[in-house]
Design a protein around this motif. Structure first.
Motif, short mmCIF file in Angstrom:
data_model
loop_
_atom_site.label_atom_id
_atom_site.label_comp_id
_atom_site.label_asym_id
_atom_site.label_seq_id
_atom_site.Cartn_x
_atom_site.Cartn_y
_atom_site.Cartn_z
N THR A 9 1.11 -1.25 0.19
CA THR A 9 -0.12 0.17 -0.02
C THR A 9 1.04 0.85 0.10
O THR A 9 0.75 2.78 -0.35
N HIS A 10 2.24 1.21 1.11
CA HIS A 10 2.66 2.28 0.18
C HIS A 10 3.92 2.35 -0.33
O HIS A 10 5.24 2.49 0.23
N LYS A 11 3.95 1.24 -1.46
CA LYS A 11 5.39 1.46 -1.91
C LYS A 11 5.87 2.09 -2.64
O LYS A 11 7.30 2.07 -2.46
N GLU A 12 4.91 2.75 -3.30
CA GLU A 12 5.89 4.12 -3.67
C GLU A 12 6.98 4.96 -2.79
O GLU A 12 8.36 5.62 -3.15
N GLU A 13 5.97 5.77 -1.78
CA GLU A 13 6.45 6.08 -0.24
C GLU A 13 7.93 5.43 0.09
O GLU A 13 8.87 5.79 0.69
N ILE A 14 8.32 4.11 -0.02
CA ILE A 14 8.86 2.62 0.80
C ILE A 14 10.39 2.36 -0.12
O ILE A 14 11.36 3.35 -0.23
N ILE A 15 9.81 3.30 -1.47
CA ILE A 15 10.87 3.18 -2.77
C ILE A 15 11.58 5.18 -3.21
O ILE A 15 12.78 5.05 -2.55
N GLU A 16 10.80 5.70 -2.74
CA GLU A 16 10.85 6.83 -3.06
C GLU A 16 12.10 7.11 -1.34
O GLU A 16 13.43 8.17 -1.85
N GLU A 17 11.96 6.58 0.11
CA GLU A 17 12.33 7.41 0.48
C GLU A 17 13.26 6.23 0.79
O GLU A 17 14.37 6.32 2.73
N LYS A 18 13.47 5.14 0.41
CA LYS A 18 14.87 4.35 0.51
C LYS A 18 14.39 3.57 1.78
O LYS A 18 15.35 3.30 2.56
N LEU A 19 13.10 3.44 2.57
CA LEU A 19 12.91 2.78 3.46
C LEU A 19 13.56 1.64 3.81
O LEU A 19 13.62 1.27 5.75
N ILE A 20 13.60 0.69 3.19
CA ILE A 20 14.43 -0.49 4.13
C ILE A 20 15.71 -1.58 3.06
O ILE A 20 15.52 -2.38 2.75
N THR A 21 16.37 -0.20 2.81
CA THR A 21 17.43 -0.13 2.40
C THR A 21 18.34 0.30 3.49
O THR A 21 17.99 1.36 3.78
N LEU A 22 20.23 0.22 3.74
CA LEU A 22 20.68 0.77 4.79
C LEU A 22 20.38 1.77 4.66
O LEU A 22 21.58 2.81 3.51
#
Length: 308
Positions: A275-288
């Motif tokens: 549901t929040h895919k775009e935000e996760i990708i744009e903000e790099k929330l699941i990378t170091l």
């Protein structure tokens, strides 16, 4: 009155989604037809341990064409293999190959992959599950003992990745490495474990950048009641090891394409993440992340002003 214990206190520091999973749920259930592994081959390291066994069982339940299991304990591997052959829609149709190996030795890993190739042909998925956790204060052990976490968690992952790439001339496949949700924490006695897992996870990000046809992922398995966690944490070790198995299947499907090169925890709710895919990708929330500071032209935007 006794204070109520929060058995999720170890989970919260690495929790991304509001929804939390510690037990198996339908999306990651290995018998879910959307996670079918029919026609796929997989090589799994560290199958002597609890999480490795669960990963292997998940792939067998999902109907994988072939599974290579490896570890140091040949007798345990044979027991696991016998059980794996009873799973699937038609028990016995999944070819299970047992190859004991020391993943810190190049010659041993090379032989592992030569045997895997001879038995199953090209391996489609590699799951780097083998891990080491040495509990000791820096300076309290001989260097070779302290360094063992790097030998297993970094060198072992590199060696298996190297030989996976050699047997995949088209440069395609999926590599999943089991990391840890403690990457951002500092715990006394974990000075070799957490840094080695940080190096491993950064290596997976480099793999994603340098080998664009390889689907690379790092997985947080949660806290599972195996021989690996310190005894002081066992009361909090409530995560089902099969969650890691189910997640490894999910990450091998097209639905996980957008997560490539990233870290994913078994405790996170996949549908909430989508549901929040775009935000996760744009903000790099699941990378170091290197630091919380916002580097750039003009420097960090300070939250306080300096008094003159």
């Amino acid at each position: 009155m006794a204070e109520e214990v929060d058995y999720g206190m170890i989970t919260w520091p690495a929790q991304l989604t509001e929804a939390v999973h510690r037990d198996m749920y339908p999306l990651l259930e290995p018998s879910n037809s959307d996670l079918s592994a029919e026609g796929k081959t997989v090589l799994i390291t560290g199958v002597s341990g609890g999480i490795g066994k669960a990963i292997a069982e998940a792939w067998a339940i999902a109907g994988a064409a072939g599974i290579v299991i490896t570890g140091r304990k040949a007798d345990v591997l044979d027991e696991v293999a016998a059980k794996l052959r009873t799973f699937g829609k038609s028990p016995g149709t999944t070819k299970v190959v047992v190859v004991p190996a020391d993943i810190t030795k190049e010659s041993s890993v090379q032989k592992l992959w030569e045997t895997a190739g001879a038995e199953l042909g090209k391996i489609d998925v590699l799951v780097n599950n083998a891990g080491a956790l040495t509990q000791a204060l820096i300076g309290s052990l001989e260097p070779s003992e302290w360094w063992n976490d790097f030998e297993v968690n970094v060198k072992g992952v590199y060696l298996n990745t190297h030989f996976f790439l050699k047997q995949a001339p088209d440069g395609r496949g999926t590599i999943i490495s089991v990391s840890t949700g403690t990457l951002g924490d500092i715990y006394p006695n974990f000075g070799s474990y957490i840094p080695s897992k940080l190096a491993q996870t950064k290596f997976m990000e480099f793999l994603h950048a340098e080998q664009p046809n390889i689907r690379a992922f790092s997985v947080f398995p949660g806290l599972v009641a195996t021989e690996m966690p310190p005894k002081m944490y066992l009361d909090y070790a409530l995560d089902d090891p099969m969650l890691t198995g189910g997640l490894s299947l999910f990450l091998s499907t097209p639905r996980a394409e957008w997560m490539r090169g990233c870290m994913v925890s078994v405790n996170w709710d996949i549908e909430e993440m989508e549901t929040h895919k775009e935000e996760i990708i744009e903000e790099k929330l699941i990378t170091l992340a290197f630091t919380k500071a916002k580097f750039g032209k003009g420097g960090h935007a300070w939250g306080s002003t300096m008094k003159k």
